[in-house]
Design an enzyme around this catalytic site. Structure first.
Site, PDB file in Angstrom:
ATOM      1  N   ARG A  45      13.270 -17.286 -32.140  1.00  0.00           N
ATOM      2  CA  ARG A  45      12.952 -17.222 -30.991  1.00  0.00           C
ATOM      3  C   ARG A  45      12.669 -15.786 -30.406  1.00  0.00           C
ATOM      4  O   ARG A  45      13.570 -14.931 -30.797  1.00  0.00           O
ATOM      5  CB  ARG A  45      13.980 -17.900 -29.877  1.00  0.00           C
ATOM      6  CG  ARG A  45      13.886 -17.408 -28.420  1.00  0.00           C
ATOM      7  CD  ARG A  45      12.643 -18.114 -27.945  1.00  0.00           C
ATOM      8  NE  ARG A  45      12.479 -17.814 -26.344  1.00  0.00           N
ATOM      9  CZ  ARG A  45      11.573 -18.025 -25.667  1.00  0.00           C
ATOM     10  NH1 ARG A  45      10.123 -18.476 -26.349  1.00  0.00           N
ATOM     11  NH2 ARG A  45      11.462 -17.488 -24.481  1.00  0.00           N
ATOM     12  N   HIS A  47      12.319 -13.688 -27.488  1.00  0.00           N
ATOM     13  CA  HIS A  47      12.577 -13.598 -25.944  1.00  0.00           C
ATOM     14  C   HIS A  47      12.403 -12.291 -25.480  1.00  0.00           C
ATOM     15  O   HIS A  47      13.143 -11.279 -25.906  1.00  0.00           O
ATOM     16  CB  HIS A  47      13.914 -14.224 -25.818  1.00  0.00           C
ATOM     17  CG  HIS A  47      14.173 -14.601 -24.585  1.00  0.00           C
ATOM     18  ND1 HIS A  47      13.941 -15.774 -23.838  1.00  0.00           N
ATOM     19  CD2 HIS A  47      14.816 -13.849 -23.384  1.00  0.00           C
ATOM     20  CE1 HIS A  47      14.066 -15.834 -22.693  1.00  0.00           C
ATOM     21  NE2 HIS A  47      14.756 -14.724 -22.290  1.00  0.00           N
ATOM     22  N   SER A  48      11.570 -12.228 -24.336  1.00  0.00           N
ATOM     23  CA  SER A  48      11.460 -10.929 -23.799  1.00  0.00           C
ATOM     24  C   SER A  48      12.327 -10.737 -22.458  1.00  0.00           C
ATOM     25  O   SER A  48      12.499 -11.611 -21.818  1.00  0.00           O
ATOM     26  CB  SER A  48      10.056 -10.850 -23.293  1.00  0.00           C
ATOM     27  OG  SER A  48       9.049 -10.724 -24.375  1.00  0.00           O
ATOM     28  N   GLU A  49      12.792  -9.713 -22.321  1.00  0.00           N
ATOM     29  CA  GLU A  49      14.014  -9.551 -21.114  1.00  0.00           C
ATOM     30  C   GLU A  49      13.437 -10.003 -19.997  1.00  0.00           C
ATOM     31  O   GLU A  49      12.245  -9.608 -19.619  1.00  0.00           O
ATOM     32  CB  GLU A  49      14.166  -8.334 -21.340  1.00  0.00           C
ATOM     33  CG  GLU A  49      15.317  -7.898 -20.174  1.00  0.00           C
ATOM     34  CD  GLU A  49      15.650  -6.358 -20.048  1.00  0.00           C
ATOM     35  OE1 GLU A  49      16.618  -6.079 -19.556  1.00  0.00           O
ATOM     36  OE2 GLU A  49      14.711  -5.489 -20.548  1.00  0.00           O
ATOM     37  N   CYS A  50      14.323 -10.918 -19.163  1.00  0.00           N
ATOM     38  CA  CYS A  50      14.235 -11.106 -17.745  1.00  0.00           C
ATOM     39  C   CYS A  50      15.377 -11.054 -17.094  1.00  0.00           C
ATOM     40  O   CYS A  50      16.033 -12.258 -16.903  1.00  0.00           O
ATOM     41  CB  CYS A  50      13.315 -12.654 -17.651  1.00  0.00           C
ATOM     42  SG  CYS A  50      13.122 -12.996 -16.141  1.00  0.00           S
ATOM     43  N   CYS A  61      11.074 -18.474 -12.578  1.00  0.00           N
ATOM     44  CA  CYS A  61      10.664 -18.657 -13.996  1.00  0.00           C
ATOM     45  C   CYS A  61      11.585 -19.315 -14.672  1.00  0.00           C
ATOM     46  O   CYS A  61      12.319 -20.000 -14.197  1.00  0.00           O
ATOM     47  CB  CYS A  61      10.634 -17.057 -14.467  1.00  0.00           C
ATOM     48  SG  CYS A  61      12.187 -16.310 -14.853  1.00  0.00           S
ATOM     49  N   CYS A  63      12.693 -18.464 -17.712  1.00  0.00           N
ATOM     50  CA  CYS A  63      13.245 -17.527 -18.918  1.00  0.00           C
ATOM     51  C   CYS A  63      14.602 -17.947 -19.321  1.00  0.00           C
ATOM     52  O   CYS A  63      14.934 -17.872 -20.345  1.00  0.00           O
ATOM     53  CB  CYS A  63      13.141 -16.069 -18.497  1.00  0.00           C
ATOM     54  SG  CYS A  63      11.404 -15.510 -18.136  1.00  0.00           S
ATOM     55  N   ASP A 121      -0.532  -9.600 -19.759  1.00  0.00           N
ATOM     56  CA  ASP A 121       0.569  -9.544 -20.601  1.00  0.00           C
ATOM     57  C   ASP A 121       0.620  -8.325 -21.262  1.00  0.00           C
ATOM     58  O   ASP A 121      -0.400  -8.108 -22.113  1.00  0.00           O
ATOM     59  CB  ASP A 121       0.595 -10.649 -21.458  1.00  0.00           C
ATOM     60  CG  ASP A 121       2.019 -11.017 -22.024  1.00  0.00           C
ATOM     61  OD1 ASP A 121       2.840  -9.898 -22.165  1.00  0.00           O
ATOM     62  OD2 ASP A 121       2.162 -11.954 -22.613  1.00  0.00           O
ATOM     63  N   ARG A 123       2.964  -7.157 -23.370  1.00  0.00           N
ATOM     64  CA  ARG A 123       3.765  -7.198 -24.582  1.00  0.00           C
ATOM     65  C   ARG A 123       2.957  -6.827 -25.748  1.00  0.00           C
ATOM     66  O   ARG A 123       2.018  -7.154 -25.916  1.00  0.00           O
ATOM     67  CB  ARG A 123       4.631  -8.440 -24.460  1.00  0.00           C
ATOM     68  CG  ARG A 123       5.408  -8.758 -23.265  1.00  0.00           C
ATOM     69  CD  ARG A 123       6.315  -9.900 -23.295  1.00  0.00           C
ATOM     70  NE  ARG A 123       5.355 -11.014 -22.907  1.00  0.00           N
ATOM     71  CZ  ARG A 123       5.814 -12.258 -22.851  1.00  0.00           C
ATOM     72  NH1 ARG A 123       6.792 -12.761 -22.942  1.00  0.00           N
ATOM     73  NH2 ARG A 123       4.699 -13.111 -22.559  1.00  0.00           N
ATOM     74  N   THR A 144       8.653 -21.475 -29.477  1.00  0.00           N
ATOM     75  CA  THR A 144       8.067 -20.894 -28.290  1.00  0.00           C
ATOM     76  C   THR A 144       6.981 -21.891 -27.717  1.00  0.00           C
ATOM     77  O   THR A 144       6.449 -23.022 -28.336  1.00  0.00           O
ATOM     78  CB  THR A 144       7.164 -19.665 -28.750  1.00  0.00           C
ATOM     79  OG1 THR A 144       6.264 -18.951 -27.630  1.00  0.00           O
ATOM     80  CG2 THR A 144       5.689 -19.791 -29.650  1.00  0.00           C
TER      81      THR A 144
END
Length: 193
Positions: A45, A47-50, A61, A63, A121, A123, A144
């Site tokens: 996975r 996973h972008s920080e939130c 969201c 997240c 986006d 990222r 994802t």
């Protein structure tokens, strides 16, 4: 890209016992959460920080729900969560809060980013390629709903996409629809949640 790598440490969590290792990329410190044993294709996975979702439990969201479902899946099946410090699709917390303010005024998540001068986006995933190479991983099952993540990896074979099924709530329905309709997120399975 200048990268420093920490030692490995044990991390007991409410989702199970994991190992963790940090990767420092310039000013960003990313975390890899590891559940052994794992085998190829490795369950991964990205996973972008939130902060608002992961730490505070924001309902704007999905997240936190995605992170928790991923940790449960990895605990059961082995693999890794690669936690990237790319807050707000990499626009940063300050700008994300300004984007939230614009969303409060009726803009969707994409329109808000554009109003602030950002791409939809921001990222990037080069660090993920580095991390997977560091662990000698050649094939993955990617947890994802975001097809950009499938296209953002260059040095690994994506054997399968594992959907993360999250039940929408009244606060994130518009956000999820925008992600599906405008960003191509694969969310049809969420209707079954």
């Amino acid at each position: 890209m200048n990268i420093e790598i920490s030692n490995v440490a044990k991390l007991p969590s409410r989702f199970g016992m994991f190992k963790v290792q940090a990767f420092k990329e310039d000013e960003k410190e990313h975390l890899v959460i590891i559940k052994e044993p794992y085998k190829e294709p490795v369950n991964i996975r990205i996973h972008s920080e939130c902060l608002t979702g992961d730490a505070i439990g924001s309902l704007k969201c999905d997240c936190r729900d995605q992170l928790e479902e991923s940790l449960k899946f990895i605990e059961k099946n082995g693999g890794m969560v690669i936690y990237l410090r790319q807050e707000g699709r990499n626009i940063g917390l300050f700008n994300k809060i300004n984007a939230y303010n614009l969303q409060d005024k009726g803009l969707d998540t994409i329109e808000a980013n554009h109003q602030l001068g950002f791409k939809t986006d921001e990222r990037t995933y080069e660090i993920v390629d580095f991390i997977l190479k560091y662990y000698k991983i050649k094939s993955i099952n990617l947890l994802t709903n975001n097809p950009k993540k499938l296209m953002g990896l260059h040095n690994v074979k994506v054997a399968a996409r594992v959907p993360i099924i999250i039940k929408p709530n009244k606060f994130n329905e518009k956000y999820l629809q925008t992600k599906k309709n405008e960003m191509g997120h694969l969310l049809d399975d969420n209707k079954k949640a």
